[in-house]
Structure formats: structure tokens, C-alpha cells
Design a protein around this motif. Structure first.
Motif, PDB file in Angstrom:
ATOM      1  N   ARG A 144      47.561  38.960  36.914  1.00 55.39           N
ATOM      2  CA  ARG A 144      48.035  37.893  37.790  1.00 55.39           C
ATOM      3  C   ARG A 144      46.996  36.537  37.709  1.00 55.39           C
ATOM      4  O   ARG A 144      47.308  35.184  37.506  1.00 55.39           O
ATOM      5  CB  ARG A 144      48.242  38.344  39.248  1.00 55.39           C
ATOM      6  CG  ARG A 144      48.753  37.175  40.144  1.00 55.39           C
ATOM      7  CD  ARG A 144      49.154  37.884  41.445  1.00 55.39           C
ATOM      8  NE  ARG A 144      49.747  39.154  41.433  1.00 55.39           N
ATOM      9  CZ  ARG A 144      49.374  40.238  41.779  1.00 55.39           C
ATOM     10  NH1 ARG A 144      48.061  40.653  41.893  1.00 55.39           N
ATOM     11  NH2 ARG A 144      50.253  41.398  41.694  1.00 55.39           N
ATOM     12  N   GLU A 190      47.497  32.970  36.287  1.00 55.08           N
ATOM     13  CA  GLU A 190      47.061  31.443  37.166  1.00 55.08           C
ATOM     14  C   GLU A 190      46.102  30.886  36.439  1.00 55.08           C
ATOM     15  O   GLU A 190      46.110  29.621  36.825  1.00 55.08           O
ATOM     16  CB  GLU A 190      46.864  32.038  38.627  1.00 55.08           C
ATOM     17  CG  GLU A 190      48.005  32.885  39.372  1.00 55.08           C
ATOM     18  CD  GLU A 190      47.545  33.410  40.537  1.00 55.08           C
ATOM     19  OE1 GLU A 190      46.474  33.717  40.831  1.00 55.08           O
ATOM     20  OE2 GLU A 190      48.421  33.788  41.382  1.00 55.08           O
ATOM     21  N   SER A 227      47.687  28.439  34.320  1.00 54.99           N
ATOM     22  CA  SER A 227      48.688  27.729  34.792  1.00 54.99           C
ATOM     23  C   SER A 227      50.134  27.913  34.293  1.00 54.99           C
ATOM     24  O   SER A 227      50.950  27.042  34.109  1.00 54.99           O
ATOM     25  CB  SER A 227      48.485  26.077  34.637  1.00 54.99           C
ATOM     26  OG  SER A 227      47.273  25.661  35.231  1.00 54.99           O
ATOM     27  N   SER A 232      53.251  30.414  35.236  1.00 54.02           N
ATOM     28  CA  SER A 232      53.965  31.096  36.385  1.00 54.02           C
ATOM     29  C   SER A 232      54.128  32.773  36.353  1.00 54.02           C
ATOM     30  O   SER A 232      54.418  33.019  34.991  1.00 54.02           O
ATOM     31  CB  SER A 232      55.433  30.209  36.496  1.00 54.02           C
ATOM     32  OG  SER A 232      56.140  30.670  35.529  1.00 54.02           O
TER      33      SER A 232
END
Length: 414
Positions: free
Chosen positions: A344, A348, A351, A353
Motif C-alpha cells: 500500500r 501511494e 501516486s 491508486s
């Protein structure tokens, strides 16, 4: 160099072109892939992978169950390696991305790390697990299950395909194709395993999300049911005297279907194969053998349904005898939060999703989960279609998944 910078070395066009080249081995007229485990097509695809790996300077090895490994040596070769990969075998009417994406994304990630000039502390290995699909030899996930100790080697080697060829015989033929590849030990320590894969479902595409952080895999039990009747003349045998194995099988399948109906639509019950003998238009069938694939995210519910299914098969149907064999049983599992958090964060940071998602399909990661920290990265596939020649994914999603994989591998290996 940060993982975000290394991910820029991922070459989307190269990754796409490798998918298209691999799709030639077992290509079907409808643009899909028929590349079943340990087949000639499988051997051809392995040859290409070995060539690409050797051009990168990777060390290639295999083991006694036919798993294939390609290693980028780390600065501490004694440390347990970080492994990524998946499988390259397909269903008879499979697609161009199922399984093979995890292998090619892993190769691309390792090549990106190498081109960035980074030598990780832990070695990185790309794994190609033998017979994940279970289409030629049942059950599936043979290579990863034997590697993890969940199945014995002998239990796998004796399995035969529809032509009477055993896994042992097919493995010998594959080894003869690659006599120079050394055998590596079957039991080895791994630090972590990360598998990239298309989702094989519609959630990511529907939500407009690129990366699925896989939370775990739902449970599965598989069975083979044999119904034994008696051959008879279709024109002369009285209905009251017949022992029609096919009609008995249909009646039993309907009973199992009724057992598995639920309002939430969580139970997944599939009869994907039905073989009838003598399979002649004017002969009452004497034998019907069918497969059962039963899945549910709740392990206790899966256990209960499977046990009730066994009870249903304890009776006669249409005066025909029924026997059932359980081929595999795997409870639902949850991947460690440390791996999920790393996936995750990596998405992130770039950038890209992401969202949490449960895998409703089985994967080799199921068995690696029992030997090391394990996780999975999903990317979308068009309309959620898989195990189908129309299976499709975009070049951008393939590359974004590989970019996230680069960061995760670096996070685990340095």
C-alpha cells in the motif's frame, strides 16, 4: 536510490512485447492460450524465459518437481532470498495474462533494479511454479505445494493426464529439454514471496483502481465424483431396468447445487469437467466422472458444505453406485499486515491508486504463505474476464503493477 526512482526503469513497451511473445506459445485461433503444464508449449515458453534471464546475467535453476528459478545474486548470498513470480501454464482456453503476468512483471522488476545499478542485500529470485492451473494434471498448484511441503513429491509424480501420461514422465521429458540447468534443493529458506497477478474479477476495473492490495485468499475444496452404472442398448433397455450413470450424475449435481444455494451468493460451486463412458449415442452410459470445485471465504462454512457434499455422495442414484475422492482442501487465509502495508505504501508513494481486495481465486501464494511472509499485488483485467480467450489487460496497468512490485522487492531485500 529510492524505490520510486528505480521504478522509472520499468519499460512498459518491453513488458507488453514480452507478453505478446509468450502468448505465441500455445496460441489459439481465437487469440487465447492453450499452454498446459509440462507440455511442448510449456517447454518452449520456458526456453524463452531462460534465454531472457541468462541475457540479464541471472542464475537459472530448477528442482525435482519442475519449478523454475532465476536468481539475481545479492551482496549477502547466504541470506534467505526474496522471491516473486507465478506460473506460465494455462487452461485449455486460457488468456494471455493469467499467471504469466506475475512471471513477466517479476522479470521486468528485476531487470529495472539491475539497470538502475542496484545490487540488493538479499538475492532476488523469479519463480515459475509448475502446474498451477491443474487443467492437464489435477489438482493444481502442484509445484508450489510440493515446494512448501504441503504435498509429497510421490503423490504428485503418480498423477496421470487424460492420455495416461504421468507427471513423473512429463517432468523427465522437460528435464531432457534442459539438461544444463542444475537441480536446486527442494527445501530452501525464503525471506518473503510476492506474487503479481491480474485480478480475475471485476472489482478493480469497476472502482477505477489500479492496484489491489490482496488481503487473503478464500478457501477451496476440490473433489472427483465417480458414478458407476451399466451399459445397455438405447433402443431396447427398459427404463425401469437401466442403470444410467449420466442421469444419476445429473441428479446428484442438482442435489449439490441445491445444497450450495445461498442468498448472499458467497458459495462458489462449479462442475467444470464431466467425462462419460462409453460416450456413444446409442449406449446407456455406464460411467460418469465429474469434478467439483467448492469455494467460500468462511473456512467453517466451507468445511460444513464440503462435509454435507460427502454425505450426499453416500447414496445410490438411479440404482448407480457413487464414490467420491477429495483432491485438495485449503482453508481461507489472510496475508500478513506487514506485507500488505508495504504494498500500500509503495503504491501511494508512486501516486498509483490502490484498495484492499480479497482473492476469490486460488494462487501459488496460498502455499508460499505457509513458509514465509507472503503477499499479492492485483491489477485490473477487462470486464473481470479470465480463464477465457478474451482475457485482456492494459499496457499501463501491467507497467504500474511492475512499478509497485519493484518498490516492494527493494523494501524486502535491502
Amino acid at each position: 536510490m529510492m524505490a520510486v526512482d528505480v521504478s522509472k526503469f520499468v519499460n512498459a513497451q518491453r513488458l507488453w512485447e514480452r507478453h505478446m511473445e509468450m502468448a505465441q506459445y500455445g496460441r489459439t485461433p481465437q487469440g487465447g492460450v492453450n499452454r498446459q503444464a509440462l507440455s511442448t508449449e510449456d517447454a518452449m515458453a520456458r526456453r524463452v524465459l531462460v534465454t531472457w534471464a541468462e541475457l540479464l546475467g541471472l542464475t537459472v535453476g530448477t528442482d525435482v518437481v519442475g519449478n523454475l528459478f532465476m536468481r539475481l545474486q545479492g551482496t549477502n548470498p547466504e541470506a534467505a532470498p526474496v522471491v516473486t513470480g507465478s506460473h506460465i501454464d494455462s487452461q485449455p482456453t486460457g488468456g494471455r495474462f493469467d499467471g504469466v503476468y506475475g512471471v513477466l512483471a517479476g522479470l521486468e522488476a528485476i531487470q529495472a533494479i539491475r539497470e538502475a545499478g542496484i545490487v540488493p542485500k538479499r538475492s532476488l529470485e523469479l519463480a515459475v511454479w509448475m502446474n498451477e492451473e491443474g487443467s492437464r494434471f489435477a489438482p493444481g498448484m502442484m509445484g508450489s505445494s510440493v515446494f512448501s511441503g504441503s504435498r509429497t513429491l510421490d503423490s504428485v509424480l503418480s498423477v496421470i493426464d487424460a492420455q495416461g501420461i504421468s507427471v513423473g514422465q512429463a517432468l523427465e521429458e522437460i528435464r531432457n529439454e534442459f539438461p544444463d540447468i542444475p537441480l536446486w534443493p527442494l527445501e530452501r529458506r525464503l525471506h518473503a514471496y510476492i506474487e503479481a497477478h491480474i485480478e480475475q474479477g471485476p472489482v478493480l476495473e469497476r472502482e477505477g483502481i489500479t492496484i489491489g492490495v490482496v488481503t487473503g485468499i478464500q478457501g477451496k475444496r476440490t473433489f472427483r465424483v465417480s458414478v458407476s452404472g451399466e451399459e445397455a442398448h438405447a433402443g431396447t433397455a427398459a427404463r425401469s431396468e437401466r442403470r444410467d450413470a449420466l442421469l444419476a450424475a445429473v441428479e446428484l449435481i442438482q442435489a449439490i447445487k441445491a445444497l450450495c444455494e445461498d442468498d448472499e451468493d458467497l458459495v462458489k460451486f462449479t462442475v467444470g469437467r464431466l467425462d462419460v463412458k462409453p460416450n456413444a449415442p446409442s449406449v446407456v452410459p455406464a460411467e460418469a466422472v465429474f469434478s467439483i470445485d467448492l469455494r467460500h471465504p468462511d473456512s467453517s462454512k466451507l468445511q460444513s458444505l464440503g462435509d454435507q457434499l460427502l454425505d450426499l455422495c453416500a447414496y445410490e442414484y438411479e440404482r448407480c453406485a457413487v464414490s467420491i475422492q477429495e483432491l485438495s482442501a485449503a482453508p481461507s487465509l489472510e496475508f500478513p499486515d506487514s506485507i500488505r502495508s508495504l504494498i500500500r505504501r509503495t503504491a501511494e508513494d508512486q501516486s498509483i491508486s490502490c484498495m484492499d481486495i480479497l482473492s476469490k481465486a486460488g494462487h501459488d501464494a496460498r502455499y508460499l504463505h505457509y513458509v514465509c511472509d507472503t503477499g499479492m499485488i492485483f491489477i485490473p483485467c477487462k470486464d473481470g474476464i479470465s480463464h477465457n480467450e478474451a482475457e485482456s489487460a492494459t499496457e499501463r496497468d501491467l507497467a504500474d503493477g511492475a512499478r509497485v512490485l519493484v518498490g516492494v522487492l527493494l523494501g524486502l531485500s535491502t
